[in-house]
Design a protein around this motif. Structure first.
Motif, PDB file in Angstrom:
ATOM      1  N   TYR A  13       4.700   8.038   2.422  1.00 15.39           N
ATOM      2  CA  TYR A  13       5.364   9.326   2.292  1.00 15.39           C
ATOM      3  C   TYR A  13       4.474  10.231   1.457  1.00 15.39           C
ATOM      4  CZ  TYR A  13       6.762   7.475  -2.262  1.00 15.39           C
ATOM      5  OH  TYR A  13       6.743   6.936  -3.512  1.00 15.39           O
ATOM      6  N   LYS A  14       4.725  11.505   1.572  1.00 14.61           N
ATOM      7  CA  LYS A  14       3.935  12.468   0.808  1.00 14.61           C
ATOM      8  C   LYS A  14       4.729  12.949  -0.392  1.00 14.61           C
ATOM      9  CE  LYS A  14       0.512  14.393   3.839  1.00 14.61           C
ATOM     10  NZ  LYS A  14      -0.056  15.623   4.386  1.00 14.61           N
ATOM     11  N   LEU A  15       4.058  12.996  -1.512  1.00 13.53           N
ATOM     12  CA  LEU A  15       4.617  13.530  -2.742  1.00 13.53           C
ATOM     13  C   LEU A  15       3.615  14.537  -3.264  1.00 13.53           C
ATOM     14  CD1 LEU A  15       6.855  13.357  -4.889  1.00 13.53           C
ATOM     15  CD2 LEU A  15       5.487  11.609  -6.016  1.00 13.53           C
ATOM     16  N   LYS A  16       4.014  15.787  -3.318  1.00 15.39           N
ATOM     17  CA  LYS A  16       3.127  16.874  -3.734  1.00 15.39           C
ATOM     18  C   LYS A  16       1.853  16.902  -2.895  1.00 15.39           C
ATOM     19  CE  LYS A  16       4.875  17.233  -8.405  1.00 15.39           C
ATOM     20  NZ  LYS A  16       4.579  17.378  -9.817  1.00 15.39           N
ATOM     21  N   GLY A  17       2.016  16.655  -1.581  1.00 12.37           N
ATOM     22  CA  GLY A  17       0.905  16.750  -0.657  1.00 12.37           C
ATOM     23  C   GLY A  17      -0.017  15.551  -0.607  1.00 12.37           C
ATOM     24  N   LYS A  18       0.301  14.497  -1.348  1.00 12.09           N
ATOM     25  CA  LYS A  18      -0.546  13.302  -1.352  1.00 12.09           C
ATOM     26  C   LYS A  18       0.272  12.092  -0.918  1.00 12.09           C
ATOM     27  CE  LYS A  18      -3.709  15.058  -4.713  1.00 12.09           C
ATOM     28  NZ  LYS A  18      -4.819  14.704  -5.522  1.00 12.09           N
ATOM     29  N   TYR A  19      -0.390  11.202  -0.172  1.00 11.46           N
ATOM     30  CA  TYR A  19       0.293  10.011   0.322  1.00 11.46           C
ATOM     31  C   TYR A  19       0.585   9.035  -0.808  1.00 11.46           C
ATOM     32  CZ  TYR A  19      -0.551  11.265   5.172  1.00 11.46           C
ATOM     33  OH  TYR A  19      -0.549  11.898   6.379  1.00 11.46           O
ATOM     34  N   ARG A  20       1.733   8.376  -0.660  1.00 11.97           N
ATOM     35  CA  ARG A  20       2.136   7.301  -1.559  1.00 11.97           C
ATOM     36  C   ARG A  20       2.677   6.168  -0.703  1.00 11.97           C
ATOM     37  NH1 ARG A  20      -0.479  10.035  -4.396  1.00 11.97           N
ATOM     38  NH2 ARG A  20       0.145  11.108  -6.278  1.00 11.97           N
ATOM     39  N   ILE A  21       2.367   4.932  -1.095  1.00 11.98           N
ATOM     40  CA  ILE A  21       2.794   3.748  -0.365  1.00 11.98           C
ATOM     41  C   ILE A  21       3.513   2.831  -1.343  1.00 11.98           C
ATOM     42  CG2 ILE A  21       2.039   1.781   1.031  1.00 11.98           C
ATOM     43  CD1 ILE A  21      -0.408   4.555   0.570  1.00 11.98           C
ATOM     44  N   SER A  22       4.737   2.475  -1.007  1.00 16.93           N
ATOM     45  CA  SER A  22       5.482   1.580  -1.900  1.00 16.93           C
ATOM     46  C   SER A  22       4.995   0.145  -1.717  1.00 16.93           C
ATOM     47  CB  SER A  22       6.983   1.661  -1.632  1.00 16.93           C
ATOM     48  OG  SER A  22       7.298   1.011  -0.419  1.00 16.93           O
ATOM     49  N   GLU A  23       5.263  -0.656  -2.706  1.00 17.93           N
ATOM     50  CA  GLU A  23       4.909  -2.073  -2.640  1.00 17.93           C
ATOM     51  C   GLU A  23       5.595  -2.734  -1.448  1.00 17.93           C
ATOM     52  OE1 GLU A  23       4.328  -5.463  -5.939  1.00 17.93           O
ATOM     53  OE2 GLU A  23       6.342  -4.588  -5.867  1.00 17.93           O
ATOM     54  N   ASP A  24       6.842  -2.367  -1.183  1.00 18.37           N
ATOM     55  CA  ASP A  24       7.565  -2.920  -0.033  1.00 18.37           C
ATOM     56  C   ASP A  24       6.870  -2.563   1.278  1.00 18.37           C
ATOM     57  OD1 ASP A  24       9.462  -3.986  -1.740  1.00 18.37           O
ATOM     58  OD2 ASP A  24      10.898  -2.350  -1.435  1.00 18.37           O
ATOM     59  N   GLN A  25       6.407  -1.324   1.395  1.00 16.60           N
ATOM     60  CA  GLN A  25       5.707  -0.894   2.600  1.00 16.60           C
ATOM     61  C   GLN A  25       4.391  -1.653   2.755  1.00 16.60           C
ATOM     62  OE1 GLN A  25       5.774   3.165   1.370  1.00 16.60           O
ATOM     63  NE2 GLN A  25       7.410   3.723   2.802  1.00 16.60           N
ATOM     64  N   LEU A  26       3.695  -1.855   1.664  1.00 17.38           N
ATOM     65  CA  LEU A  26       2.447  -2.601   1.688  1.00 17.38           C
ATOM     66  C   LEU A  26       2.679  -4.044   2.118  1.00 17.38           C
ATOM     67  CD1 LEU A  26      -0.548  -3.095   1.155  1.00 17.38           C
ATOM     68  CD2 LEU A  26       0.034  -3.423  -1.271  1.00 17.38           C
ATOM     69  N   LEU A  27       3.688  -4.686   1.555  1.00 16.77           N
ATOM     70  CA  LEU A  27       3.979  -6.075   1.911  1.00 16.77           C
ATOM     71  C   LEU A  27       4.359  -6.213   3.380  1.00 16.77           C
ATOM     72  CD1 LEU A  27       5.910  -7.233  -1.284  1.00 16.77           C
ATOM     73  CD2 LEU A  27       3.557  -7.795  -0.621  1.00 16.77           C
ATOM     74  N   GLU A  28       5.128  -5.267   3.902  1.00 14.65           N
ATOM     75  CA  GLU A  28       5.498  -5.279   5.317  1.00 14.65           C
ATOM     76  C   GLU A  28       4.256  -5.132   6.195  1.00 14.65           C
ATOM     77  OE1 GLU A  28       7.884  -5.806   8.491  1.00 14.65           O
ATOM     78  OE2 GLU A  28       8.517  -5.942   6.403  1.00 14.65           O
ATOM     79  N   TYR A  29       3.370  -4.238   5.820  1.00 13.23           N
ATOM     80  CA  TYR A  29       2.114  -4.032   6.552  1.00 13.23           C
ATOM     81  C   TYR A  29       1.279  -5.312   6.551  1.00 13.23           C
ATOM     82  CZ  TYR A  29      -2.608  -2.381   7.517  1.00 13.23           C
ATOM     83  OH  TYR A  29      -3.874  -2.227   8.021  1.00 13.23           O
ATOM     84  N   LEU A  30       1.165  -5.953   5.397  1.00  8.67           N
ATOM     85  CA  LEU A  30       0.373  -7.179   5.294  1.00  8.67           C
ATOM     86  C   LEU A  30       0.985  -8.305   6.120  1.00  8.67           C
ATOM     87  CD1 LEU A  30      -0.579  -7.111   1.506  1.00  8.67           C
ATOM     88  CD2 LEU A  30      -2.046  -6.597   3.477  1.00  8.67           C
ATOM     89  N   LYS A  31       2.308  -8.433   6.119  1.00  2.00           N
ATOM     90  CA  LYS A  31       2.965  -9.461   6.924  1.00  2.00           C
ATOM     91  C   LYS A  31       2.643  -9.289   8.402  1.00  2.00           C
ATOM     92  CE  LYS A  31       7.025 -10.045   4.035  1.00  2.00           C
ATOM     93  NZ  LYS A  31       8.484  -9.824   3.970  1.00  2.00           N
ATOM     94  N   LYS A  32       2.737  -8.055   8.881  1.00  4.70           N
ATOM     95  CA  LYS A  32       2.480  -7.777  10.299  1.00  4.70           C
ATOM     96  C   LYS A  32       1.017  -8.032  10.653  1.00  4.70           C
ATOM     97  CE  LYS A  32       5.953  -4.192  10.889  1.00  4.70           C
ATOM     98  NZ  LYS A  32       6.170  -2.740  11.055  1.00  4.70           N
ATOM     99  N   ASN A  33       0.113  -7.671   9.779  1.00  5.72           N
ATOM    100  CA  ASN A  33      -1.313  -7.767  10.095  1.00  5.72           C
ATOM    101  C   ASN A  33      -1.909  -9.127   9.794  1.00  5.72           C
ATOM    102  OD1 ASN A  33      -2.263  -5.044  11.111  1.00  5.72           O
ATOM    103  ND2 ASN A  33      -0.926  -4.540   9.408  1.00  5.72           N
ATOM    104  N   LEU A  34      -1.346  -9.875   8.896  1.00  5.65           N
ATOM    105  CA  LEU A  34      -1.852 -11.211   8.630  1.00  5.65           C
ATOM    106  C   LEU A  34      -1.348 -12.204   9.664  1.00  5.65           C
ATOM    107  CD1 LEU A  34      -1.641 -11.418   4.734  1.00  5.65           C
ATOM    108  CD2 LEU A  34      -3.652 -11.026   6.155  1.00  5.65           C
ATOM    109  N   ALA A  35      -0.255 -11.863  10.337  1.00  8.06           N
ATOM    110  CA  ALA A  35       0.308 -12.739  11.362  1.00  8.06           C
ATOM    111  C   ALA A  35      -0.535 -12.686  12.639  1.00  8.06           C
ATOM    112  CB  ALA A  35       1.745 -12.337  11.678  1.00  8.06           C
ATOM    113  N   ASN A  36      -1.305 -11.630  12.822  1.00  7.12           N
ATOM    114  CA  ASN A  36      -2.116 -11.467  14.057  1.00  7.12           C
ATOM    115  C   ASN A  36      -3.408 -12.213  13.952  1.00  7.12           C
ATOM    116  OD1 ASN A  36      -0.170  -9.872  15.207  1.00  7.12           O
ATOM    117  ND2 ASN A  36      -1.032  -7.993  14.385  1.00  7.12           N
TER     118      ASN A  36
END
Length: 60
Positions: free
Chosen positions: A37-60
């Motif tokens: 999400y963007k906060l003051k025009g800059k992207y931010r990634i939550s730890e939950d979003q990062l973990l979900e991304y890693l789960k999807k990409n490490l499974a491949n």
């Protein structure tokens, strides 16, 4: 009650943490593979979003 993420990352922090180029992180965000999400025009990634991304990409 809403869960509050324990950590919020910038794309720069993730590039260092994951040993990926900053532009690679942005590309994943733009493709919709990494939720951010963007906060003051800059992207931010939550730890939950990062973990979900890693789960999807490490499974491949």
């Amino acid at each position: 009650m809403m869960n509050v993420p324990t950590k919020i990352y910038t794309p720069e922090e993730l590039s260092e943490l994951l040993h990926l180029h900053y532009q690679s992180i942005l590309a994943e965000i733009h493709r919709g593979n990494l939720q951010a999400y963007k906060l003051k025009g800059k992207y931010r990634i939550s730890e939950d979003q990062l973990l979900e991304y890693l789960k999807k990409n490490l499974a491949n």
